[in-house]
Each structure stands twice: as C-alpha cells, then as structure tokens.
Scaffold this motif. Structure first.
Motif, PDB file in Angstrom:
ATOM      1  N   LEU A 134       3.039 -25.010 -10.304  1.00  0.00           N
ATOM      2  CA  LEU A 134       2.668 -23.605 -10.484  1.00  0.00           C
ATOM      3  C   LEU A 134       3.446 -22.959 -11.620  1.00  0.00           C
ATOM      4  N   TRP A 135       4.732 -23.311 -11.768  1.00  0.00           N
ATOM      5  CA  TRP A 135       5.499 -22.801 -12.911  1.00  0.00           C
ATOM      6  C   TRP A 135       4.878 -23.272 -14.226  1.00  0.00           C
ATOM      7  N   ILE A 136       4.516 -24.557 -14.310  1.00  0.00           N
ATOM      8  CA  ILE A 136       3.932 -25.102 -15.541  1.00  0.00           C
ATOM      9  C   ILE A 136       2.574 -24.468 -15.818  1.00  0.00           C
ATOM     10  N   ALA A 198      -3.760 -10.846 -12.633  1.00  0.00           N
ATOM     11  CA  ALA A 198      -3.256 -12.120 -12.122  1.00  0.00           C
ATOM     12  C   ALA A 198      -1.734 -12.118 -12.018  1.00  0.00           C
ATOM     13  N   VAL A 199      -1.068 -11.533 -13.022  1.00  0.00           N
ATOM     14  CA  VAL A 199       0.395 -11.474 -13.014  1.00  0.00           C
ATOM     15  C   VAL A 199       0.906 -10.627 -11.851  1.00  0.00           C
ATOM     16  N   LEU A 200       0.243  -9.535 -11.551  1.00  0.00           N
ATOM     17  CA  LEU A 200       0.653  -8.686 -10.429  1.00  0.00           C
ATOM     18  C   LEU A 200       0.565  -9.444  -9.107  1.00  0.00           C
ATOM     19  N   ILE A 201      -0.496 -10.223  -8.939  1.00  0.00           N
ATOM     20  CA  ILE A 201      -0.635 -11.011  -7.709  1.00  0.00           C
ATOM     21  C   ILE A 201       0.459 -12.074  -7.628  1.00  0.00           C
ATOM     22  N   LEU A 202       0.709 -12.760  -8.729  1.00  0.00           N
ATOM     23  CA  LEU A 202       1.768 -13.771  -8.747  1.00  0.00           C
ATOM     24  C   LEU A 202       3.129 -13.159  -8.471  1.00  0.00           C
ATOM     25  N   THR A 203       3.383 -11.985  -9.049  1.00  0.00           N
ATOM     26  CA  THR A 203       4.684 -11.332  -8.880  1.00  0.00           C
ATOM     27  C   THR A 203       4.913 -10.909  -7.430  1.00  0.00           C
ATOM     28  N   ASP A 352      11.226 -23.793   7.133  1.00  0.00           N
ATOM     29  CA  ASP A 352      11.382 -23.508   5.712  1.00  0.00           C
ATOM     30  C   ASP A 352      10.089 -22.909   5.191  1.00  0.00           C
ATOM     31  N   PRO A 353      10.128 -21.687   4.635  1.00  0.00           N
ATOM     32  CA  PRO A 353       8.897 -21.095   4.112  1.00  0.00           C
ATOM     33  C   PRO A 353       8.271 -21.995   3.059  1.00  0.00           C
ATOM     34  N   ASN A 354       6.962 -22.114   3.108  1.00  0.00           N
ATOM     35  CA  ASN A 354       6.261 -22.989   2.175  1.00  0.00           C
ATOM     36  C   ASN A 354       6.382 -22.465   0.756  1.00  0.00           C
ATOM     37  N   THR A 355       6.723 -23.363  -0.161  1.00  0.00           N
ATOM     38  CA  THR A 355       6.769 -23.010  -1.573  1.00  0.00           C
ATOM     39  C   THR A 355       5.346 -22.822  -2.084  1.00  0.00           C
ATOM     40  N   LEU A 356       5.132 -21.784  -2.852  1.00  0.00           N
ATOM     41  CA  LEU A 356       3.805 -21.524  -3.402  1.00  0.00           C
ATOM     42  C   LEU A 356       3.475 -22.578  -4.458  1.00  0.00           C
ATOM     43  N   ASN A 357       2.280 -23.140  -4.392  1.00  0.00           N
ATOM     44  CA  ASN A 357       1.886 -24.166  -5.346  1.00  0.00           C
ATOM     45  C   ASN A 357       0.589 -23.770  -6.049  1.00  0.00           C
ATOM     46  N   PHE A 358       0.167 -24.616  -6.985  1.00  0.00           N
ATOM     47  CA  PHE A 358      -1.034 -24.324  -7.768  1.00  0.00           C
ATOM     48  C   PHE A 358      -2.272 -24.260  -6.889  1.00  0.00           C
ATOM     49  N   HIS A 359      -2.312 -25.090  -5.857  1.00  0.00           N
ATOM     50  CA  HIS A 359      -3.482 -25.124  -4.978  1.00  0.00           C
ATOM     51  C   HIS A 359      -3.729 -23.758  -4.342  1.00  0.00           C
ATOM     52  N   THR A 360      -2.657 -23.026  -4.056  1.00  0.00           N
ATOM     53  CA  THR A 360      -2.796 -21.713  -3.426  1.00  0.00           C
ATOM     54  C   THR A 360      -3.478 -20.711  -4.352  1.00  0.00           C
ATOM     55  N   ARG A 362      -5.367 -21.511  -7.206  1.00  0.00           N
ATOM     56  CA  ARG A 362      -6.333 -22.122  -8.137  1.00  0.00           C
ATOM     57  C   ARG A 362      -7.508 -21.192  -8.427  1.00  0.00           C
ATOM     58  N   GLY A 363      -7.921 -20.398  -7.439  1.00  0.00           N
ATOM     59  CA  GLY A 363      -9.009 -19.445  -7.676  1.00  0.00           C
ATOM     60  C   GLY A 363      -8.620 -18.370  -8.661  1.00  0.00           C
ATOM     61  N   LEU A 364      -7.367 -17.905  -8.566  1.00  0.00           N
ATOM     62  CA  LEU A 364      -6.883 -16.874  -9.494  1.00  0.00           C
ATOM     63  C   LEU A 364      -6.854 -17.394 -10.929  1.00  0.00           C
ATOM     64  N   PHE A 365      -6.348 -18.606 -11.114  1.00  0.00           N
ATOM     65  CA  PHE A 365      -6.314 -19.176 -12.458  1.00  0.00           C
ATOM     66  C   PHE A 365      -7.719 -19.504 -12.964  1.00  0.00           C
TER      67      PHE A 365
END
Length: 413
Positions: A134-136, A198-203, A352-360, A362-365
């Motif tokens: 997700l960072w990449i 998109a940035v607001l949602i990610l933030t 442990d809270p799940n780390t957010l990944n690209f799959h979460t 993918r619709g936004l991107f």
C-alpha cells in the motif's frame, strides 16, 4: 433482618473497607460526634435504590475489613451465616458465591480489562498502519497523478520559470496549496479533486489504524520477560493465572498501579494490569493520559448487592437498579465519582489490529486511476480531433481548387 413493630425492615449491612479505590467505598470517622460515615459510588447507588422502594427500609452500615487479610468470599459468607443481612460495596457476582447468597443485577460495567501504558520506542512505528504494497502503490499514484496534472497543465501554463516549477512541484505532490486557483485546465482540476478525495480517505484510515496499534500493539505479552499485575484479593487472580506470563504481582491502589506500569517489567514493575472494568475506569479518571484499557472478555461478572438467599429485596432492588440505569441515573453517579471521560478502550478479539493493505483500497485506487486515464485520454483526443478537422478542411479546399483549375483549362482551349 429484623421487623419492627410498624413492619419496617431493619437491615444490618456490612460494608467492605479497604485500601485504595475510595471512589467506590470510603469510610470517614468523625471524632467529635464519634460517628462513622460511608461515601462512594456503591453507597450512593444502594441508598438511591433503597429510597425508591415502595416500603420503608432502615439499615445500619457496619465496616468490615477487606483486601489482603480478609477475602471477599469470607465477607459474602457472613451473609450466608446470618452475621449480616446484606453487603454493600465492590462485591463481584460469581457463580460460586451465588450458591450461598442472592445478588441483585449488576450496577457497574461488565467484564475484565487490561490496563496498559501508551509507550512505544520504535522510530519506524508510523509505518506500521500501512502494508508495504500500500505504501508503494500510494507513492506510485502520487507520481502518476502529478505527472498527469503536469502533462495537462503544461501547454496552458505561463512560461515563467519559477511559477512553472512551482506548479510542477505542486502537481507532483498531488496537493497544491491553492489547487483550483492555479490550475487552468478543467481536466487537471478534475484529476486533483479525485486525488484529494482519495488522500482524505487514506489519511483518515491511517490515523484510525495508528491509534489502535499504538494502544493494542504497544505491549507484546510473551511468556518470557513480562510480569502482569492484578488487584490483591480480587477474583481476577484466577483470570491472570490462565495467561502465560513470567510472574504475577498483586497491587492495592491506583497509585501502585501507576508506579508499576511506569517502571515496566524490566525495572521491577509490570507490563500490564488485569482488573475489573470499574477499577480500571477509576484509574483512568486519575490518569487520563498515557494509559488505555483493552477489553479482555465480557462476562456477567460485575458488582452487585448481596442479600440472603430468597430475600424479596433481591428482586425489588434489582428492579430499582434497572430503572436507574434506564433513566440515566447510574451514568450520572459514575460521572460524579469517576470523573468520567472518553476512555480509550479496544476489544481484544484480535490481538493485533490488521495492517491496511492494497486489497482494502483497490477500489479507491481503481477510481483514481480511471479518472486520471480518462482525463489524459480526453486531453489527447481533443487536439487530434481539431487537427483532423483542419486536415479534412485543407483537403476539401485543395479538391475545390483542383476542380476549378480543370474547368478553367477546359474553357481556355
């Protein structure tokens, strides 16, 4: 329990007196009048419920030592053997005790929680909410969005070098300081608006996940090297024994809790303290910052008033407690005694809270990528259409001129 000549009920009520957590029960002795007074959340709830009964009940409070030297099981047993008619205080409802006495419905929050310190020394901790992919992906879309905006804006931007470089820099980062004022092309504005969304949602997602991780994941409870604390004389000692820790340490007061947590397991303290939710709420009222509660398990264990088995007061007092809960009076009392604030609490259903990944996301991107591609497509198609129109117009003029020349040659012969 005694009945007076006027059929009034007279109760001899035992009150557990202990060190610490005076918000629940506190005994004060007036030397001038030689009278003993009891205050606290438990006392207020009991007296409010007694006053609301449809019949009169008189009672005398009798202090009983509780804590390390005398267990709460012994205190409850004194109701069973008729030494006392009732017990009012921080007495937890358990199945074992319910075999000998009657409990009212709980008047405090249910369950057991874990008290932890909000400390973390990892300098790269801020990277944990998002996975590597997700960072990449986010960085790639930053560059892609900046490139698309730069391509669209380049033909219409003034050639002033400083302004041009500044606009390119703002487009690259995707968040210009004045996005709609400096962007001249409507397609560029469209791309930036979608990207800002998109940035607001990610933030917001990043912030929420980071908050959870800072509380839940900042303590790693392994079997080696970690100690855990519990309240001396409390039934939570049995809960703690079921967990795999290096050692257990008993504590009695809010101050001892804070000192142990501040030291940590490596310096003679503990990594966490397991206790019932009402006690943790009192602690967090004294120390509102720097500590959080993790809800370990929900159960029927909570505080209730103790009466003899089969007493009508069990049902009548339970009815009054339920009415007080529905009318919000219990919450008001909690605010008075616990100085109730918004308590950071997390459920331990996932350790442990799940780390957010690209799959979460993918619709936004996908939306962002399609929007940028659409804007770039429109930007490229429009000039080609204009050029094609110009070419067709040129060919039409050329054919007309050629025909006129043929007609001219025909008449000239």
């Amino acid at each position: 329990m005694q009945l007076s000549t006027s059929s009034e009920i007279k109760l001899r009520v035992g009150v557990p007196v202990r060190i610490g957590f005076n918000e629940l029960v506190l005994m004060n002795h007036d030397n001038q009048t030689n009278r003993t007074y009891f205050t606290g959340f438990c006392i207020d709830v009991f007296e409010a419920a007694i006053r609301a009964l449809p019949y009169e009940v008189n009672y005398d409070f009798v202090p009983i030592e509780a804590g390390i030297n005398a267990s709460y099981n012994d205190l409850v047993y004194q109701v069973f053997n008729q030494t006392f008619d009732a017990v009012v205080g921080d007495t937890t409802i358990t199945s074992e005790r319910s075999q000998y006495v009657g409990f009212t419905i709980p008047y405090t929050d249910l369950g057991v929680g874990m008290l932890v310190s909000n400390e973390n020394e990892d300098m790269w901790f801020f990277l944990k909410p998002l996975s590597a992919d997700l960072w990449i992906t986010s960085a790639g879309f930053f560059i892609l969005t900046g490139f698309v905006v730069w391509v669209i804006e380049r033909p219409v931007k003034p050639q002033n070098s400083k302004a041009h470089l500044r606009s390119k820099s703002e487009a690259y980062y995707g968040l210009p300081s004045q996005p709609l004022e400096k962007l001249l092309n409507n397609l560029a504005k469209f791309v930036v608006i979608i990207w800002v969304f998109a940035v607001l949602i990610l933030t917001s997602s990043y912030t929420a996940t980071l908050t959870s991780i800072m509380t839940v994941n900042q303590i790693r409870l392994h079997s080696r090297g970690n100690y855990i604390g519990y309240q001396a004389g409390s039934f939570t000692q049995g809960v703690v024994k079921n967990l795999n820790f290096k050692g257990l340490k008993p504590y009695n007061s809010v101050e001892e809790y804070a000192l142990a947590l501040s030291r940590g397991s490596k310096h003679g303290g503990v990594s966490a303290i397991v206790d019932e939710v009402p006690y943790i709420k009192i602690f967090l009222a004294h120390y509102p910052s720097g500590y959080s509660m993790i809800k370990l398990e929900s159960s029927t264990n909570s505080f209730g008033f103790v009466f003899r088995k089969g007493s009508e007061l069990v049902h009548d007092m339970s009815m009054q407690i339920q009415l007080m809960r529905e009318e919000g009076k219990l919450i008001e009392m909690e605010k008075v005694w616990f100085h109730k604030r918004t308590i950071p609490m997390f459920d331990n259903t996932t350790s442990d809270p799940n780390t957010l990944n690209f799959h979460t996301f993918r619709g936004l991107f996908l939306v962002t990528g399609v929007s940028s591609a659409f804007a770039l497509f429109i930007f490229i198609i429009f000039p080609l259409e204009e050029k094609w129109y110009a070419v067709k117009k040129f060919r039409f003029r050329y054919r007309v001129r050629e025909k006129l020349q043929r007609v001219r040659k025909f008449f000239s012969h």
